[in-house]
Design an enzyme around this catalytic site. Structure first.
Site, PDB file in Angstrom:
ATOM      1  N   ASN A 154       0.875  -1.169   0.000  1.00 65.28           N
ATOM      2  CA  ASN A 154       0.000   0.000   0.000  1.00 65.28           C
ATOM      3  C   ASN A 154       0.908   1.213   0.000  1.00 65.28           C
ATOM      4  OD1 ASN A 154      -2.387  -1.517   0.226  1.00 65.28           O
ATOM      5  ND2 ASN A 154      -2.179  -1.618   2.442  1.00 65.28           N
ATOM      6  N   HIS A 167       7.829   0.260   2.259  1.00 66.35           N
ATOM      7  CA  HIS A 167       7.623  -1.105   2.742  1.00 66.35           C
ATOM      8  C   HIS A 167       6.380  -1.718   2.116  1.00 66.35           C
ATOM      9  CE1 HIS A 167       4.599   0.890   5.227  1.00 66.35           C
ATOM     10  NE2 HIS A 167       4.117  -0.304   5.555  1.00 66.35           N
TER      11      HIS A 167
HETATM   12  O1  LIG Z   1      -1.359  -2.864   7.934  1.00 65.61           O
HETATM   13  P1  LIG Z   1      -1.591  -1.389   7.884  1.00 65.61           P
HETATM   14  O2  LIG Z   1      -0.636  -0.682   6.943  1.00 65.61           O
HETATM   15  O3  LIG Z   1      -1.637  -0.753   9.247  1.00 65.61           O
HETATM   16  O4  LIG Z   1      -3.054  -1.220   7.286  1.00 65.61           O
HETATM   17  C1  LIG Z   1      -3.392  -1.056   5.937  1.00 65.61           C
HETATM   18  O5  LIG Z   1      -3.235  -2.249   5.162  1.00 65.61           O
HETATM   19  C2  LIG Z   1      -4.044  -3.364   5.536  1.00 65.61           C
HETATM   20  C3  LIG Z   1      -3.838  -4.482   4.519  1.00 65.61           C
HETATM   21  O6  LIG Z   1      -4.168  -4.082   3.205  1.00 65.61           O
HETATM   22  C4  LIG Z   1      -5.522  -2.994   5.627  1.00 65.61           C
HETATM   23  O7  LIG Z   1      -6.233  -4.058   6.208  1.00 65.61           O
HETATM   24  C5  LIG Z   1      -5.740  -1.723   6.466  1.00 65.61           C
HETATM   25  O8  LIG Z   1      -7.094  -1.331   6.385  1.00 65.61           O
HETATM   26  C6  LIG Z   1      -4.852  -0.605   5.920  1.00 65.61           C
HETATM   27  O9  LIG Z   1      -5.020   0.559   6.676  1.00 65.61           O
END
Ligand SMILES: O=P(O)(O)O[C@H]1O[C@H](CO)[C@@H](O)[C@H](O)[C@H]1O
Ligand SMILES: O=P(O)(O)O[C@H]1O[C@H](CO)[C@@H](O)[C@H](O)[C@H]1O
Lengths: 349, 349
Positions: A154, A167
């Site tokens: 992400n 990351h």
């Molecule tokens: O794991 P993180 O970066 O805190 O969280 C992010 O990625 C996750 C996996 O896609 C999601 O479930 C979360 O809603 C998002 O905010």
């Protein structure tokens, strides 16, 4: 009846990998936008941030300390959505059906440098990330209770990324999740009916038509798939039919690192911003089956639509009916082909 | 093997209406949040905004003028995603498959008052909206080329709503979209196997278990479905098996307006904010079939997770694998039951 003109007529396109449809409204970007505008974060990030729990040497939750890692670093997520010690018990009560799920969630730091992103990293450094992904896929996939390994990133706070340090994540789990299951079914069907990989045949057709190709090298092609949902959705497909990333040879690994950099540079150049997206690798499940039908690929789902500050919202109609997009895949590919292959921050200097 | 404990163990739940799964990680809200924080807009909106293209008397795109409407107002979207005059031609070239789609997109103003939202409107005024939805479903559904009518509302700029004036949309189209198709298949299967409505049986079980009920009246029940994806997802189900909203009698219409207000008040009270969501009505397609299996219902998909400013991101894992949630449906229902039934703005006065 009018012949279908992709650039004039609203139409639905079929996703050969999932069996799902997307509604395309090519004329729709003309509408005025009075809605939400995102903040663009142009602040240059420091190489090291003492408050970042991913930087080398820093403390994480629960008192763990990161090592002074020189390239990549992987660890089990301190707030994992899946747990190794848990339950796999099924649950059924009347119409209610559930299933305990075990798994392992990992965090993968791409670089010790807090201020970088993939397009800004050198190819040899990206290669290290690729090799780590390979190792993790094999290592996690070899565990008895792991049937599926999802590698993803992400990027950008607009994509829910809670820390700007470069990351990604890996969620490995004890069943095959929905999206992979759909892609398995469609690829298997094609494999048995045509004695060949669905994506090999698709790639051949795309290379002939050319309109949706973004860029290519000797081993990989980056394109906007015919059925793209997100405005600038893209897909990296290996030319050779491989079931998973661990099958890449030395040359392919390097070529993959190179096209990863090249594609993400184009993304950044599109709106001269650090382009947000979720990216993920779809590959053969690790459930002990052969999965000859699987042809691995990496997809990018970027939310931006009109500019660095106006994104596409997948809401309302999209949630209740089906995904909808405002520009054609061909138009998006043309725009991505049109930007410089050198990163705008480099050109600016 | 441990027995499955919904409040301890990560697990997957099955959606009986779509056949899809959701991953539930009950322990996961403990993680710290360093990510994106939304802006809360607490500014009281004026009753009339001279720059709003939905307010009575104002000018819209293309020089149209809204009438001085006293309650509701419906018109064809000036920037429609679907067009009536277009093409329905199919397209197939090698692996590429598409289909021209015709349709009509409408905008429905809920009130002439720019500053209101559904929970702030009086029940008789909401009743007018319900009646307009009924008329539109029948009128659009009666058109030869319309097989499906999707009624929905995007509320809040976080949900891509480009104008705060209280309004919803209707997209009517020439094929049945994906989500409705899935729900048709599941309901049809149950109908033939059990000679009864899937949702009637489900509702019975929920009323017995009580843990996921938010509130109810004589004719409707509002609950957090067992398979909820969004943190505070909710569903309004009519007690009587009806295929579509036009089957409601006078008493049901009023009871529906009442529960719509009651549920959205609870939503607003949860974080003392104008609670954003996408809401939509799923009902029988208008393709000329009987659809005895269909039991209409209205769903709410609100994005907020921890507070008025921190939402759940459906990204990464959720896009590549399957939806994931951080709290259980039972926990969410309990919180919604726990807030006042009077709107916080009224209590504040
Ligand atoms: O794991 P993180 O970066 O805190 O969280 C992010 O990625 C996750 C996996 O896609 C999601 O479930 C979360 O809603 C998002 O905010
Ligand atoms: O029609 P609007 O309010 O401009 O647009 C909003 O709702 C539409 C229907 O859900 C979506 O396609 C758009 O992405 C969203 O921004």
């Amino acid at each position: 009846m009018n012949t279908l003109d992709f650039h004039e007529h609203p139409h639905r396109r079929y996703n050969i990998l999932t069996g799902e449809w997307v509604l395309v409204s090519p004329h729709r970007t003309k509408r005025p936008w009075q809605g939400k505008v995102e903040k663009v974060d142009t602040a240059r990030k420091p190489d090291y941030d003492p408050t970042c729990y991913l930087c080398p040497g820093n403390e994480r939750a629960g008192g763990f300390h990161n090592p002074a890692y020189p390239d990549t670093f992987v660890f089990t997520n301190d707030f994992a959505a899946l747990l190794e010690v848990s339950s796999e018990a099924p649950y059924q009560k009347g119409l209610l059906k559930a299933q305990g799920e075990r798994g392992i969630c990992k965090v993968v730091c791409f670089s010790p440098n807090h201020g970088l992103t993939l397009p800004q990293m050198e190819v040899p450094a990206i290669l290290k990330v690729v090799e780590l992904w390979q190792e993790q896929y094999l290592e996690l996939g070899a565990l008895d209770f792991i049937q599926h390994v999802q590698i993803f990133e992400n990027k950008g706070d607009i994509m829910g990324c809670s820390n700007p340090h470069p990351h990604g994540q890996i969620w490995a789990q004890s069943t095959i999740p929905q999206e992979t299951r759909l892609k398995s079914i469609q690829q298997e069907k094609h494999w048995w009916e045509n004695k060949g990989s669905l994506l090999s045949e698709y790639l051949e057709q795309e290379l002939e038509e050319k309109t949706r190709i973004i860029l290519e090298n000797d081993r990989f092609v980056a394109l906007v798939p015919f059925w793209a949902v997100w405005p600038y959705e893209a897909m990296i497909i290996p030319r050779r039919h491989m079931r998973h990333i661990a099958e890449m040879d030395e040359v392919e690994k390097e070529a993959f690192a190179q096209i990863l950099k090249a594609l993400t540079i184009r993304f950044d150049n599109l709106f001269e911003t650090s382009f947000p997206y979720s990216a993920g690798i779809h590959q053969a499940p690790t459930d002990g089956q052969e999965h000859a039908e699987w042809h691995w690929h990496m997809s990018f789902y970027p939310p931006l639509l009109r500019s660095a500050t106006v994104k596409k919202f997948m809401v309302g109609y999209e949630m209740f009916a089906e995904p909808q997009r405002d520009v054609t895949a061909e138009w998006a590919a043309e725009r991505l082909r049109g930007v410089s292959e050198r990163h705008y921050l480099e050109l600016g200097n």
